[in-house]
Scaffold this motif. Structure first.
Motif, PDB file in Angstrom:
ATOM      1  N   ARG B  95       0.838  -1.189   0.000  1.00  0.00           N
ATOM      2  CA  ARG B  95       0.000   0.000   0.000  1.00  0.00           C
ATOM      3  C   ARG B  95       0.876   1.243   0.000  1.00  0.00           C
ATOM      4  O   ARG B  95       1.806   1.356   0.776  1.00  0.00           O
ATOM      5  CB  ARG B  95      -0.900   0.021   1.233  1.00  0.00           C
ATOM      6  N   GLY B  96       0.560   2.162  -0.882  1.00  0.00           N
ATOM      7  CA  GLY B  96       1.330   3.399  -0.930  1.00  0.00           C
ATOM      8  C   GLY B  96       2.507   3.314  -1.862  1.00  0.00           C
ATOM      9  O   GLY B  96       2.744   4.206  -2.649  1.00  0.00           O
ATOM     10  N   PHE B 110      -7.375  14.095   4.073  1.00  0.00           N
ATOM     11  CA  PHE B 110      -6.154  14.635   4.649  1.00  0.00           C
ATOM     12  C   PHE B 110      -6.366  14.797   6.143  1.00  0.00           C
ATOM     13  O   PHE B 110      -7.434  15.228   6.587  1.00  0.00           O
ATOM     14  CB  PHE B 110      -5.812  15.993   4.030  1.00  0.00           C
ATOM     15  N   ASN B 111      -5.347  14.484   6.906  1.00  0.00           N
ATOM     16  CA  ASN B 111      -5.430  14.639   8.358  1.00  0.00           C
ATOM     17  C   ASN B 111      -5.328  16.129   8.701  1.00  0.00           C
ATOM     18  O   ASN B 111      -4.338  16.772   8.362  1.00  0.00           O
ATOM     19  CB  ASN B 111      -4.280  13.862   9.014  1.00  0.00           C
ATOM     20  N   HIS B 114      -1.946  17.755  10.489  1.00  0.00           N
ATOM     21  CA  HIS B 114      -0.583  17.803   9.971  1.00  0.00           C
ATOM     22  C   HIS B 114      -0.513  18.602   8.678  1.00  0.00           C
ATOM     23  O   HIS B 114      -1.504  18.718   7.963  1.00  0.00           O
ATOM     24  CB  HIS B 114      -0.055  16.386   9.723  1.00  0.00           C
ATOM     25  N   GLU B 118       4.074  16.930   5.363  1.00  0.00           N
ATOM     26  CA  GLU B 118       4.268  15.765   6.242  1.00  0.00           C
ATOM     27  C   GLU B 118       3.525  14.556   5.700  1.00  0.00           C
ATOM     28  O   GLU B 118       4.020  13.434   5.744  1.00  0.00           O
ATOM     29  CB  GLU B 118       3.718  16.066   7.646  1.00  0.00           C
ATOM     30  N   GLN B 119       2.305  14.813   5.209  1.00  0.00           N
ATOM     31  CA  GLN B 119       1.469  13.696   4.777  1.00  0.00           C
ATOM     32  C   GLN B 119       1.902  13.156   3.423  1.00  0.00           C
ATOM     33  O   GLN B 119       1.793  11.959   3.170  1.00  0.00           O
ATOM     34  CB  GLN B 119      -0.005  14.124   4.765  1.00  0.00           C
ATOM     35  N   VAL B 120       2.394  14.065   2.555  1.00  0.00           N
ATOM     36  CA  VAL B 120       2.857  13.609   1.245  1.00  0.00           C
ATOM     37  C   VAL B 120       4.127  12.774   1.401  1.00  0.00           C
ATOM     38  O   VAL B 120       4.315  11.769   0.722  1.00  0.00           O
ATOM     39  CB  VAL B 120       3.096  14.823   0.318  1.00  0.00           C
ATOM     40  N   GLU B 122       5.034  11.004   3.944  1.00  0.00           N
ATOM     41  CA  GLU B 122       4.941   9.897   4.902  1.00  0.00           C
ATOM     42  C   GLU B 122       5.252   8.536   4.265  1.00  0.00           C
ATOM     43  O   GLU B 122       6.041   7.763   4.812  1.00  0.00           O
ATOM     44  CB  GLU B 122       3.539   9.872   5.538  1.00  0.00           C
ATOM     45  N   VAL B 123       4.653   8.276   3.102  1.00  0.00           N
ATOM     46  CA  VAL B 123       4.855   6.949   2.495  1.00  0.00           C
ATOM     47  C   VAL B 123       6.315   6.732   2.077  1.00  0.00           C
ATOM     48  O   VAL B 123       6.937   5.764   2.517  1.00  0.00           O
ATOM     49  CB  VAL B 123       3.888   6.718   1.314  1.00  0.00           C
ATOM     50  N   ARG B 126       8.518   6.636   5.389  1.00  0.00           N
ATOM     51  CA  ARG B 126       8.204   5.536   6.319  1.00  0.00           C
ATOM     52  C   ARG B 126       8.419   4.166   5.697  1.00  0.00           C
ATOM     53  O   ARG B 126       8.695   3.206   6.385  1.00  0.00           O
ATOM     54  CB  ARG B 126       6.753   5.666   6.798  1.00  0.00           C
ATOM     55  N   HIS B 127       8.277   4.083   4.380  1.00  0.00           N
ATOM     56  CA  HIS B 127       8.519   2.801   3.722  1.00  0.00           C
ATOM     57  C   HIS B 127       9.994   2.624   3.361  1.00  0.00           C
ATOM     58  O   HIS B 127      10.361   1.676   2.676  1.00  0.00           O
ATOM     59  CB  HIS B 127       7.647   2.664   2.464  1.00  0.00           C
ATOM     60  N   MET B 171      -3.583  15.504  -3.061  1.00  0.00           N
ATOM     61  CA  MET B 171      -3.774  14.081  -2.748  1.00  0.00           C
ATOM     62  C   MET B 171      -3.153  13.218  -3.847  1.00  0.00           C
ATOM     63  O   MET B 171      -2.596  12.148  -3.566  1.00  0.00           O
ATOM     64  CB  MET B 171      -5.258  13.756  -2.580  1.00  0.00           C
ATOM     65  N   MET B 174       0.345  13.086  -3.063  1.00  0.00           N
ATOM     66  CA  MET B 174       0.571  12.168  -1.945  1.00  0.00           C
ATOM     67  C   MET B 174       0.582  10.716  -2.437  1.00  0.00           C
ATOM     68  O   MET B 174       1.418   9.923  -2.012  1.00  0.00           O
ATOM     69  CB  MET B 174      -0.526  12.367  -0.887  1.00  0.00           C
TER      70      MET B 174
END
Lengths: 315, 552
Positions: B95-96, B110-111, B114, B118-120, B122-123, B126-127, B171, B174
């Motif tokens: 996913r992502g 979108f959260n 944040h 930060e949200q764009v 993240e993937v 974090r991955h 989005m 993202m």
């Protein structure tokens, strides 16, 4: 946002003002006044009238209220009737003790409750979640004095790990204090953790149904990170207000626990003062309790406002 | 693996079945026997009405099902590996970075806590695909490719600080951040205004073409999918109706259902005749209104309509169309100007109007779910205005409710049902019956078909038209869908930022010479021709008609 915060501050001050009116009115309608309390058995109609005049009690209540409030604003709470000491001197160590115990319990309980709440939310429906829920529900359902006596029996009397009485003095060192007040602290922690933990869990889980949480799942974000990073910041407002209520309880509502452990806190002092008709002390305690309650709730409101990104970062 | 798969296929779905699985065993089947293969760089459009299973299939491509649903059969093979057999951790990593998702509402997805950056990031971060700095640089590049304003600083904003169209593109950034092989677009332009939709659609198409990303494009709007998809799959009630090249589906659909969908978009370009010699029923004369005496939301608006008229009020979100309805109803008191109804001035405030005036103007809302009390039976819902306005006996009320139910083509036995037992279209019919129960002269319809599926909405429009012919009631029809205007309205008022920019007979307003804003709106309505988007974009580049009017 600043305007909203200013509004909350103004509202807080007004509430405190209203509370002072209620406290004054409350002591006013209590049967027997200051004069009869001072004279006790020597009270005759003549001496009563004379003492009242001396104390200025013959003047209208409004005048006396304004005078009292004016004095309080200057830090003058009057003199205790029981021992003629300055009320501020009388209260100061008690306030310190109460705040110490409240802070001690809060520093342990708040992170513990929020941590447990988040962990329970992450593992919703698991054994861990159920155990935490049941145990905290039990500690909140048992009356606090019962909980306190149970702790005393098992940890103090049977095993002697902790002292059963929290008789701190002004000379006690910090380490001594922490040791002596361990059991009352633990009792309070057990009483307030459940409420805060359950609110943390419930608010986080409510947020977990949001589309942006589904989006985080679809981005392949780890579960703990979704709960802590994506859900928790949006669940803060209700959690903060419950924390504030519980902190207020730690200051205002602990008289029973103080009594069990014979801890010289503000609550006990107030109960003593009420039974002795020590009106200035009762008024001072009442005002301090009201102020603590209002201050904490006001801070919660302001923090909740600040936790909203829409208000923190306007368009 | 399926016999149809070949080397070029990045995703092969074979005999997919998804069921609702409740505590008490299997519920209804959401997706049944769906198979398709997606090649690298190919865009497959999934089309159908709500309940067709489009989103469910899209989400299944990420190995995800919504609460209570479960993939019960078939294979979903991504790069040779069945997603259903992956471990939870493998699926999470897919996913992502392998398959990414773009949802309908960016505002909800979108959260709020944040920043966009930060949200764009993240993937990819974090991955473990990119370092934080690299991810940020790539994000800025994506913002630039998606024509977002100030790409360097755009990411530092919070979701509520940018417009809907910008957030929708953010989005896409993202989703693209970790360079996935497949993008799943789930109705990504449905919540946008038409003029914004054109720009966002163009950005999306540019993005997937430049990156050679394969995509599943889910939408209910054939004209939208016509612009972007290579192939189209038509779905209905979880089953595949037809799968073919986009041109074939649009021009020569094989199945009856597809033909109906296509026909709905193409039909109705004839204008309705003008009403002759009727005295005006409602006259809105230079009316202005504002919120809290501060923000002017209706600015000097005038219009008239007569018995039997349908006046369409069109405009984008925020143009003041619904507010105008509130001002006429009296929920928002006007500040200046006059509103005459049957030659009598209406008081600005609803509370000051008498029962007869209240009765003569009724309203139907966008969301029948919210507008109907779920605890009342239809008898209560429809009977209440009958009782309130006409003081009838119980027997008379019952007879009238049955008559109204017949008028909206529902059986009389429905009177004892609750709204929860009805479909969306049936609920909207009940809303209509409730309005009719007051025997009004004017019904204000606020986006009454927006929440409904195309074909259901079409039936509602036909019902409204038939009732108008029978009862000579006038409609004030608020809509953002210009396609319906031509079919149902003989008059139109085009609104923008609280002002009336054009008004009059539909035939005049919607024919050259146009007001620039009307032209912009009309040219933004997607058409079925596959080269429509290119034409619009080319035209706008060459002659920036109303360029200043377009959203950022």
């Amino acid at each position: 946002m600043l305007r909203l915060i200013a509004q909350k501050l103004a509202l807080g001050v007004m509430t405190l003002f209203a509370a002072s009116v209620l406290i004054f009115a409350g002591t006013e309608v209590l049967p027997g006044d200051l004069a009869s309390a001072i004279l006790q058995n020597n009270a005759t109609p003549e001496t009563l009238a004379e003492t009242r005049k001396e104390l200025g009690l013959d003047r209208p209540a409004v005048v006396r209220y304004v005078e009292w409030l004016g004095n309080v604003a200057h830090g003058d709470f009057g003199h205790s009737l029981a021992n003629k000491r300055d009320v501020v001197e009388e209260l100061a160590p008690r306030v310190r003790n109460t705040l110490f115990l409240a802070l001690y319990a809060a520093i342990i309980a708040v992170p513990l409750a929020v941590g447990l709440g988040l962990a329970a939310a992450i593992r919703q429906g698991s054994i861990f979640d159920r155990i935490v829920n049941v145990v905290t529900l039990m500690t909140i359902s048992v009356p606090e004095y019962f909980l306190a006596y149970l702790l005393v029996k098992f940890t103090a009397i049977d095993n002697g790990w902790f002292p059963p009485l929290a008789n701190v003095t002004d000379e006690s060192s910090l380490v001594e204090r922490l040791y002596l007040t361990f059991l009352p602290m633990l009792t309070l922690v057990l009483v307030i953790v459940a409420h805060m933990m359950r609110m943390t869990r419930a608010s986080v889980l409510a947020i977990m149904a949001s589309p942006y949480i589904e989006m985080a799942i679809l981005k392949g974000v780890r579960k703990w990170r979704i709960v802590v990073k994506h859900a928790f910041p949006n669940a803060l407002a209700p959690i903060i207000s419950v924390i504030a209520l519980n902190l207020a309880y730690l200051i205002v509502g602990v008289v029973v626990v103080e009594a069990v452990f014979v801890y010289p806190g503000l609550g006990q002092l107030m109960v003593d003062a009420v039974s002795k008709h020590d009106v200035p002390v009762v008024q001072a305690c009442g005002l301090i309790f009201a102020a603590a309650f209002i201050l904490l709730n006001m801070s919660a409101d302001i923090l909740a406002i600040m936790s909203n990104p829409r208000l923190r970062h306007p368009r | 693996m399926s016999a149809r798969s070949s080397d070029g296929d990045i995703l092969v779905v074979d005999d997919l079945r998804i069921d609702v699985v409740g505590d008490r065993g299997k519920g209804p089947c959401l997706v049944d026997n769906v198979s398709f293969a997606l090649k690298r760089g190919e865009v497959l459009g999934l089309i159908g009405e709500s309940g067709a299973g489009k989103s469910t299939i899209g989400l299944a491509a990420l190995g995800y099902t919504r609460l209570g649903c479960s993939i019960t059969g078939g294979q979903i093979v991504f790069k040779g590996k069945d997603i259903r057999r992956m471990s939870a951790e493998e699926r999470r990593m897919l996913r992502g970075s392998g398959v990414a998702y773009i949802a309908q509402s960016a505002a909800a997805s979108f959260n709020p806590a944040h920043t966009i950056m930060e949200q764009v990031c993240e993937v990819p971060v974090r991955h473990g695909i990119m370092s934080s700095e690299k991810a940020r640089a790539e994000a800025v590049q994506l913002f630039r490719e998606l024509d977002l304003p100030n790409p360097e600083t755009f990411g530092s904003r919070y979701p509520h600080q940018v417009s809907g169209g910008q957030l929708q593109r953010a989005m896409a950034a993202m989703a693209m951040a970790a360079r996935p092989d497949i993008l799943v677009f789930d109705e990504p332009t449905t919540a946008l205004d038409v003029t914004t939709q054109v720009e966002v659609l163009a950005s999306f198409r540019k993005l997937i073409r430049e990156h050679g990303t394969a995509a599943l494009y889910i939408t209910h709007d054939l004209a939208v999918v016509a612009q972007i998809a290579d192939r189209i799959m038509v779905l209905r009630r979880g089953k595949m109706i037809e799968l073919g090249n986009a041109g074939q589906i649009l021009l020569s659909p094989r199945e009856e259902y597809t033909r109906r969908l296509v026909a709905e978009r193409v039909s109705g370009h004839s204008f309705l005749p003008e009403q002759q010699g009727e005295p005006p029923l409602l006259t809105v004369d230079r009316v202005s209104a504002s919120y809290a005496q501060l923000v002017k939301v209706i600015d000097n608006v005038s219009l008239t309509l007569s018995r039997g008229d349908t006046l369409a009020v069109v405009g984008e979100s925020g143009s003041g169309k619904s507010t105008l309805a509130r001002v006429i109803i009296g929920l928002l008191p006007r500040e200046s100007g006059d509103i005459k109804f049957r030659s009598e001035s209406l008081t600005p405030r609803l509370a000051d109007r008498n029962k007869d005036k209240l009765r003569r103007i009724q309203m139907i809302y966008q969301m029948p779910d919210v507008a109907l009390n779920p605890r009342q039976t239809l008898y209560d819902v429809i009977g209440r205005p009958v009782r309130f306005y006409f003081n009838r006996t119980d027997a008379q009320v019952r007879a009238r409710v049955h008559e109204l139910l017949r008028q909206i083509d529902l059986p009389e036995s429905f009177a004892s049902r609750h709204p929860g037992e009805l479909s969306g279209g049936q609920k909207q019919r009940v809303s209509i019956a409730r309005a009719l129960a007051a025997e009004p002269d004017l019904i204000i319809c606020d986006e009454v078909t927006s929440a409904l599926d195309q074909l259901v909405g079409e039936e509602i429009l036909r019902l409204l038209k038939r009732l108008q012919d029978e009862l000579r009631v006038a409609y004030l029809f608020i809509t953002h869908d210009l396609g319906t205007v031509r079919r149902i309205a003989n008059k139109v008022a085009v609104m923008r930022k609280g002002q009336l920019v054009a008004g009059g007979d539909t035939a005049t307003v919607f024919a050259p010479p146009y007001h620039p804003y009307t032209e912009l709106l009309l040219s933004s309505v997607p058409e079925m021709r596959r080269d429509w988007l290119d034409e619009v974009l080319a035209k706008r580049k060459a002659a920036p008609a109303g360029a200043a009017l377009r959203p950022a």
